[in-house]
Design an enzyme around this catalytic site. Structure first.
Site, short mmCIF file in Angstrom:
data_model
loop_
_atom_site.label_atom_id
_atom_site.label_comp_id
_atom_site.label_asym_id
_atom_site.label_seq_id
_atom_site.Cartn_x
_atom_site.Cartn_y
_atom_site.Cartn_z
N THR A 110 0.61 -1.37 -0.29
CA THR A 110 0.10 -0.38 -0.45
C THR A 110 1.24 1.83 0.34
OG1 THR A 110 -1.41 -1.17 1.32
CG2 THR A 110 -1.83 1.05 1.24
N LYS A 184 -7.18 0.77 -3.26
CA LYS A 184 -6.96 0.80 -1.28
C LYS A 184 -7.34 1.76 -0.77
CE LYS A 184 -5.18 -2.27 1.39
NZ LYS A 184 -4.19 -2.15 1.71
N LYS A 252 0.74 5.19 8.74
CA LYS A 252 1.62 5.32 6.97
C LYS A 252 0.37 5.27 6.23
CE LYS A 252 2.90 1.83 4.42
NZ LYS A 252 2.50 1.43 3.49
#
Length: 308
Positions: A110, A184, A252
């Site tokens: 990701t 995503k 993150k």
């Protein structure tokens, strides 16, 4: 494999695979490929994490460059965009520097949509291809081969890779380079608010004197049921905070989401709240726990601790 991305169907007899990143997710995903008969070369910065795959028959490379030189398709699933940049585009040791024309990079980390576009451009300059294909489903999805895979890039290349993707889960084509990452990130935004709702419901049920296990069982088949409840409800009650997905990595991801929101001029207050709660876990030294550890933040806010 022939040195053209438009060559024949991919199968274990004609396609050599490389895999960079053999952590919680990557290790299980690799195992499916080995069990399907593919020749696999692996690289991980912590060599001990790759050992179980070497024991299954994988070869170990010393650098991503060396791995790519032995591979037709190179997969990566690492921690942060900076890691992706290093393992794929480093001019000396990066995978692209070792990949032959016709080779394919598949980044399943990701990461940032703009980086996916940068990788694709760099790959095209070497007559190679690049697909951004981040996944959702956590450690269980990786083990069971039931991941949701969000793919961006050339649709023909994604279709060619489908025999490999099918071993790991279901691939969903989302559009050109970067769109897999955007999908995503939207997935992470949805999960973030779902997780907040789940732990708030648990805390509320606890304070109301309900049997929380019975409560979760009762709502699991109703409108409040969710994959997050299925994956994490029982783990929360058992105080099982082992990572299927790290808090650090979720922080993150949500940070990237917020950055993209700023670029788009979007206000998503649920996302911002979830990111703050997860940051509080990181501030308490809980970044290496799984995302279900969000319950700890709500317990602290309410001076309440669930019974085990």
């Amino acid at each position: 494999m022939a040195t053209s991305a438009a060559a024949g169907p991919i199968n274990p007899s004609n396609t050599r695979l490389g895999w960079i990143g053999t952590g919680v997710m990557g290790r299980s995903m690799c195992a499916h490929l080995i069990n399907a008969g593919y020749s696999l070369t692996v690289f991980n910065r912590t060599l001990s994490k790759a050992q179980p795959l070497v024991d299954m028959g994988a070869r170990l490379a010393q650098t991503p460059h060396d791995l790519a030189a032995q591979s037709d398709v190179v997969f990566s699933i690492v921690g942060y965009p900076s890691d992706v940049l290093q393992v794929l585009l480093d001019p000396v040791n990066g995978a692209l520097s070792g990949l032959r024309p016709g080779g394919i990079l598949v980044d399943m980390t990701t990461s940032e949509p703009s980086l996916a576009v940068e990788i694709s451009t760099a790959a095209s300059s070497k007559n190679c291809s690049s697909i951004d294909a981040p996944v959702s489903g956590g450690d269980r999805g990786a083990k069971n081969g039931t991941l949701a895979i969000f793919a961006g890039g050339d649709e023909a290349i994604v279709n060619r890779l489908n025999p490999i993707f099918t071993l790991m889960g279901k691939v969903n084509y989302m559009g050109p380079s970067g769109k897999g990452q955007f999908a995503k990130l939207a997935n992470q935004i949805t999960i973030a608010s779902t997780m907040v709702g789940l732990v708030e419901g648990i805390i509320y049920a606890h304070k109301a004197g309900l049997n929380v296990a019975s409560f979760l069982d009762a709502i699991s088949t109703g409108a409040a049921g969710s994959k997050s409840l299925d994956l994490y409800g029982s783990r929360i009650l058992k105080r099982d905070f082992d990572p299927g997905f790290f808090v650090n990595h979720f922080v993150k991801d949500l940070g990237i989401c917020l950055k993209e929101c700023q670029n788009m001029g979007l206000a998503l207050p649920g996302l911002a709240l979830a990111q703050q709660l997860y940051l509080s876990l990181k501030a308490h030294g809980e970044g290496n726990l799984g995302t279900q550890a969000l319950i700890l933040a709500l317990e602290r806010l309410n001076n309440a601790t669930l019974g085990s």
